[in-house]
Design a protein around this motif. Structure first.
Motif, PDB file in Angstrom:
ATOM      1  N   PHE A   6       0.709  -1.501   0.256  1.00 36.30           N
ATOM      2  CA  PHE A   6       0.586  -0.029   0.135  1.00 36.30           C
ATOM      3  C   PHE A   6       0.920   1.355  -0.069  1.00 36.30           C
ATOM      4  O   PHE A   6       1.969   1.292   0.828  1.00 36.30           O
ATOM      5  CB  PHE A   6      -0.511  -0.125   1.090  1.00 36.30           C
ATOM      6  CG  PHE A   6      -2.283  -0.571   1.492  1.00 36.30           C
ATOM      7  CD1 PHE A   6      -3.359  -0.088   0.216  1.00 36.30           C
ATOM      8  CD2 PHE A   6      -2.195  -1.991   1.942  1.00 36.30           C
ATOM      9  CE1 PHE A   6      -3.907  -0.381   0.779  1.00 36.30           C
ATOM     10  CE2 PHE A   6      -3.752  -2.531   1.781  1.00 36.30           C
ATOM     11  CZ  PHE A   6      -4.893  -1.581   1.056  1.00 36.30           C
ATOM     12  N   ILE A 227       1.894  -2.513   4.027  1.00 38.91           N
ATOM     13  CA  ILE A 227       2.293  -0.832   4.531  1.00 38.91           C
ATOM     14  C   ILE A 227       3.181   0.163   4.459  1.00 38.91           C
ATOM     15  O   ILE A 227       3.419   1.193   4.733  1.00 38.91           O
ATOM     16  CB  ILE A 227       0.850  -1.152   5.537  1.00 38.91           C
ATOM     17  CG1 ILE A 227       1.397  -1.327   7.185  1.00 38.91           C
ATOM     18  CG2 ILE A 227      -0.269  -0.956   5.403  1.00 38.91           C
ATOM     19  CD1 ILE A 227       2.646  -0.865   8.692  1.00 38.91           C
ATOM     20  N   HIS A 228       5.055  -1.170   4.726  1.00 41.95           N
ATOM     21  CA  HIS A 228       5.665  -0.741   4.999  1.00 41.95           C
ATOM     22  C   HIS A 228       6.551  -0.924   3.697  1.00 41.95           C
ATOM     23  O   HIS A 228       6.526  -2.632   3.960  1.00 41.95           O
ATOM     24  CB  HIS A 228       6.483  -0.411   6.182  1.00 41.95           C
ATOM     25  CG  HIS A 228       7.568   0.090   6.475  1.00 41.95           C
ATOM     26  ND1 HIS A 228       8.827   0.263   5.960  1.00 41.95           N
ATOM     27  CD2 HIS A 228       7.701   2.049   6.871  1.00 41.95           C
ATOM     28  CE1 HIS A 228       9.241   0.619   6.411  1.00 41.95           C
ATOM     29  NE2 HIS A 228       8.627   1.964   6.700  1.00 41.95           N
TER      30      HIS A 228
END
Ligand code: COA
Ligand code: MG
Length: 290
Positions: A6, A227-228
């Motif tokens: 993301f 997410i990272h």
């Protein structure tokens, strides 16, 4: 797709970092990571980014997470991003096959206007973000040829359920979310699309991420959202078929090939029957692709 990273559509240099992260797919987000007053600007940023990124030769798959069909924002999201030719949209807060059919029609209209082939833009649905969605997880089968995967989410669901937490003190999901996870897995399996595990938000905790990836792979998920960028390498590693698994699958395929018509074979004192053969063939196909 093992890893899907993301990145907020208004993330600036994060967008290029995501492209270079090694993720199999980048999900440009227009939904939860974008504040309401930034939605219009984020749409334009997402479209400009995807339009350019889609032309790169060696690139991850490009997805755009639009806002849910219930929000009144999805039409403008699709108007902006479909002409940029994303590989897929991610449909949040999906409520069963009907939501996919609804999104399919919206995509078809925009593809026609943009001169894209019908069906170019696939759909990955987030299948467990509302309470109603849990009861519809078994309705994705046959909804649309665009459906390219199902994933699940615990954050929105815990808000909707009125829960105080979704994980225990040890970081493991609590029962309502373990149920959602299984419904996603079974829904994906019945729809014959890959199941993709949800995000692990504690992005400095590599051991926790690895454990969750391994449990997901064990249970049948084929990838996980990130997410990272620091999460991508662990996810890719865990979801890449391992040499032992490939060798075991090859041995099963070889044993069946050596005994045509057999319903079951024995290898090293263990029985393998037709479902094992199906699973072995799927793993070898995946190993060949990644
Ligand atoms: N995609 C691409 N690059 C990212 C990234 C992401 N998802 N998350 C962090 N980075 C970059 C940062 O910009 C930073 O780059 P730099 O070294 O050039 O400055 C580097 O990776 C290290 O980031 P770090 O400082 O560890 O984290 P952060 O505090 O900058 O960001 C978050 C933390 C959570 C805000 C960020 O990871 C993020 O935006 N994640 C995605 C959020 C999202 O899309 N949520 C919706 C889905 S649940
Ligand atoms: Mg959400």
């Amino acid at each position: 797709m093992r890893s899907l990273l993301f990145v907020p559509a208004d993330g600036g240099k994060k967008l290029d970092k995501a492209m270079a992260s090694g993720a199999d797919a980048v999900i440009v987000d227009l939904e939860d990571s974008i504040a309401p007053e930034r939605k219009a600007a984020a749409r334009e940023l997402a479209a400009a980014f995807v339009k350019e990124a889609a032309t790169r030769s060696s690139r991850p798959r490009l997805l755009v997470r639009i806002n849910g069909l219930q929000t009144g924002l999805a039409d403008a999201d699709l108007d902006a991003v479909v002409p940029a030719r994303p590989d897929a949209i991610m449909l949040p807060k999906a409520e069963g096959g009907a939501a996919v059919i609804h999104a399919d029609a919206k995509l078809a209209a925009r593809e026609a206007i943009a001169g894209l082939a019908d069906g170019h833009v696939k759909i990955v649905a987030i299948a467990t973000e509302t309470a109603a969605a849990l009861f519809l997880a078994g309705t994705y089968r046959g909804a649309s040829a665009r459906l390219a995967g199902l994933t699940w989410g615990a954050e929105d669901l815990s808000v909707e359920l009125g829960a105080e937490a979704n994980r225990d003190a040890d970081g493991r999901f609590l029962d309502p979310y373990r149920l959602a996870r299984v419904l996603c897995l079974a829904g994906a399996s019945s729809a014959e699309v890959p199941a993709i595990d949800t995000v692990f938000v504690d992005f400095r905790n590599d051991a926790g991420l690895r454990r969750e990836c391994e449990e997901a792979r064990r249970d049948g998920f084929l990838g996980k959202m990130a997410i990272h960028p620091a999460q991508v390498a662990v996810i890719n590693e865990v979801f890449t078929p391992r040499p032992e698994a490939i060798a075991r699958a090859q041995a099963i395929v070889d044993a069946f090939a050596a005994t045509p018509g057999a319903g079951a074979v024995g290898i090293g004192g263990v029985m393998y029957d037709r479902p094992h053969l199906t699973r072995a063939m799927a793993l070898l196909a995946r190993a060949g692709r990644e």
